[in-house]
Design a protein around this motif. Structure first.
Motif, PDB file in Angstrom:
ATOM      1  N   ALA A  29     -21.227   2.714   4.072  1.00 54.26           N
ATOM      2  CA  ALA A  29     -20.153   2.717   3.069  1.00 54.26           C
ATOM      3  C   ALA A  29     -20.271   3.972   2.209  1.00 54.26           C
ATOM      4  N   GLU A  30     -19.143   4.491   1.813  1.00 47.77           N
ATOM      5  CA  GLU A  30     -19.120   5.662   0.946  1.00 47.77           C
ATOM      6  C   GLU A  30     -18.979   5.188  -0.495  1.00 47.77           C
ATOM      7  N   ALA A  31     -19.840   5.659  -1.352  1.00 49.61           N
ATOM      8  CA  ALA A  31     -19.780   5.323  -2.772  1.00 49.61           C
ATOM      9  C   ALA A  31     -18.919   6.365  -3.480  1.00 49.61           C
ATOM     10  N   LEU A  32     -18.024   5.901  -4.339  1.00 51.32           N
ATOM     11  CA  LEU A  32     -17.078   6.793  -5.004  1.00 51.32           C
ATOM     12  C   LEU A  32     -17.280   6.796  -6.509  1.00 51.32           C
ATOM     13  N   PHE A  33     -16.991   7.942  -7.116  1.00 55.54           N
ATOM     14  CA  PHE A  33     -16.945   8.037  -8.571  1.00 55.54           C
ATOM     15  C   PHE A  33     -15.705   7.284  -9.044  1.00 55.54           C
ATOM     16  N   ASN A  34     -15.726   6.819 -10.284  1.00 57.28           N
ATOM     17  CA  ASN A  34     -14.529   6.222 -10.865  1.00 57.28           C
ATOM     18  C   ASN A  34     -13.365   7.212 -10.807  1.00 57.28           C
ATOM     19  N   SER A  35     -13.648   8.483 -11.032  1.00 55.33           N
ATOM     20  CA  SER A  35     -12.616   9.521 -11.006  1.00 55.33           C
ATOM     21  C   SER A  35     -12.020   9.683  -9.609  1.00 55.33           C
ATOM     22  N   GLU A  36     -12.814   9.500  -8.571  1.00 53.65           N
ATOM     23  CA  GLU A  36     -12.305   9.576  -7.198  1.00 53.65           C
ATOM     24  C   GLU A  36     -11.419   8.368  -6.883  1.00 53.65           C
ATOM     25  N   VAL A  37     -11.836   7.208  -7.359  1.00 58.42           N
ATOM     26  CA  VAL A  37     -11.012   6.006  -7.165  1.00 58.42           C
ATOM     27  C   VAL A  37      -9.682   6.196  -7.868  1.00 58.42           C
ATOM     28  N   LEU A  38      -9.690   6.762  -9.067  1.00 53.91           N
ATOM     29  CA  LEU A  38      -8.444   7.012  -9.795  1.00 53.91           C
ATOM     30  C   LEU A  38      -7.516   7.921  -8.996  1.00 53.91           C
ATOM     31  N   LEU A  39      -8.056   8.977  -8.397  1.00 47.57           N
ATOM     32  CA  LEU A  39      -7.223   9.874  -7.583  1.00 47.57           C
ATOM     33  C   LEU A  39      -6.577   9.118  -6.421  1.00 47.57           C
ATOM     34  N   LEU A  40      -7.350   8.254  -5.779  1.00 50.86           N
ATOM     35  CA  LEU A  40      -6.812   7.467  -4.663  1.00 50.86           C
ATOM     36  C   LEU A  40      -5.718   6.507  -5.133  1.00 50.86           C
ATOM     37  N   LEU A  41      -5.949   5.855  -6.251  1.00 49.94           N
ATOM     38  CA  LEU A  41      -4.963   4.907  -6.778  1.00 49.94           C
ATOM     39  C   LEU A  41      -3.691   5.625  -7.247  1.00 49.94           C
ATOM     40  N   GLU A  42      -3.848   6.784  -7.862  1.00 52.84           N
ATOM     41  CA  GLU A  42      -2.673   7.561  -8.271  1.00 52.84           C
ATOM     42  C   GLU A  42      -1.878   8.017  -7.057  1.00 52.84           C
ATOM     43  N   HIS A  43      -2.586   8.425  -6.008  1.00 57.70           N
ATOM     44  CA  HIS A  43      -1.907   8.820  -4.770  1.00 57.70           C
ATOM     45  C   HIS A  43      -1.120   7.642  -4.190  1.00 57.70           C
ATOM     46  N   ARG A  44      -1.741   6.467  -4.200  1.00 53.87           N
ATOM     47  CA  ARG A  44      -1.066   5.260  -3.698  1.00 53.87           C
ATOM     48  C   ARG A  44       0.164   4.936  -4.542  1.00 53.87           C
ATOM     49  N   SER A  45       0.062   5.103  -5.846  1.00 53.06           N
ATOM     50  CA  SER A  45       1.215   4.866  -6.730  1.00 53.06           C
ATOM     51  C   SER A  45       2.351   5.832  -6.411  1.00 53.06           C
ATOM     52  N   GLN A  46       2.009   7.099  -6.201  1.00 52.43           N
ATOM     53  CA  GLN A  46       3.016   8.107  -5.873  1.00 52.43           C
ATOM     54  C   GLN A  46       3.685   7.798  -4.539  1.00 52.43           C
ATOM     55  N   GLN A  47       2.886   7.393  -3.556  1.00 49.94           N
ATOM     56  CA  GLN A  47       3.452   7.022  -2.252  1.00 49.94           C
ATOM     57  C   GLN A  47       4.415   5.854  -2.405  1.00 49.94           C
ATOM     58  N   ASN A  48       4.039   4.908  -3.228  1.00 53.47           N
ATOM     59  CA  ASN A  48       4.868   3.732  -3.439  1.00 53.47           C
ATOM     60  C   ASN A  48       6.196   4.103  -4.106  1.00 53.47           C
ATOM     61  N   GLU A  49       6.154   5.042  -5.053  1.00 48.88           N
ATOM     62  CA  GLU A  49       7.362   5.453  -5.767  1.00 48.88           C
ATOM     63  C   GLU A  49       8.369   6.147  -4.860  1.00 48.88           C
ATOM     64  N   ILE A  50       7.901   6.920  -3.886  1.00 50.78           N
ATOM     65  CA  ILE A  50       8.827   7.655  -3.023  1.00 50.78           C
ATOM     66  C   ILE A  50       9.225   6.871  -1.772  1.00 50.78           C
TER      67      ILE A  50
END
Length: 142
Positions: A29-50
């Motif tokens: 498993a890859e361990a992520l920084f909170n900041s990396e998780v935020l980038l992934l979640l923001e990307h998912r939000s952007q994908q959802n919006e478009i």
């Protein structure tokens, strides 16, 4: 037939973050920084919006995103890359690496108190250098 909790614990493999003992499921498993998780979640939000068929994102999604925004220490991808690269060359276990990046302890004493596995694996001056490098990166990010 009920099984006592002591029998259950005897059958379970030893798991102890202090000794860097984790279940085998975490080996790859890859361990992520909170900041990396935020980038992934923001990307998912952007994908959802478009997306044409926008889906409602769950309350847990939004709460996780807010948590990562609040506690993520690194505000841009360059800082994340710099810190991950800096910590990867220090021979830290991935749990220690992510814990240091997420917690950003101020001193080596605090680092050892929060992440007991560091005790005895690193000299105090090594941990101080790591803490100084993390805090320098935080202070210079845009």
């Amino acid at each position: 037939m009920a099984t006592s909790s002591s029998n259950f614990n005897q059958d379970a493999p030893d798991e102890d973050a202090t000794d860097l003992l984790f279940p085998k499921e975490f080996d790859h498993a890859e361990a992520l920084f909170n900041s990396e998780v935020l980038l992934l979640l923001e990307h998912r939000s952007q994908q959802n919006e478009i997306a044409e068929d926008e889906q409602a994102l769950t309350d847990v999604f939004h709460k996780t995103k807010e948590y990562c925004r609040r506690f993520g220490k690194f505000k841009n991808n360059d800082s994340i890359i710099r810190i991950r690269g800096l910590l990867m060359v220090k021979k830290l276990h991935k749990f220690e690496l992510v814990s240091l990046a997420n917690l950003c302890p101020d001193t080596f004493e605090e680092a050892k108190a929060l992440i007991p596995s560091l005790e005895g694996r690193f000299e105090d001056h090594e941990l101080k250098t790591i803490m100084d490098d993390i805090h320098t990166t935080i202070s210079f990010q845009c």
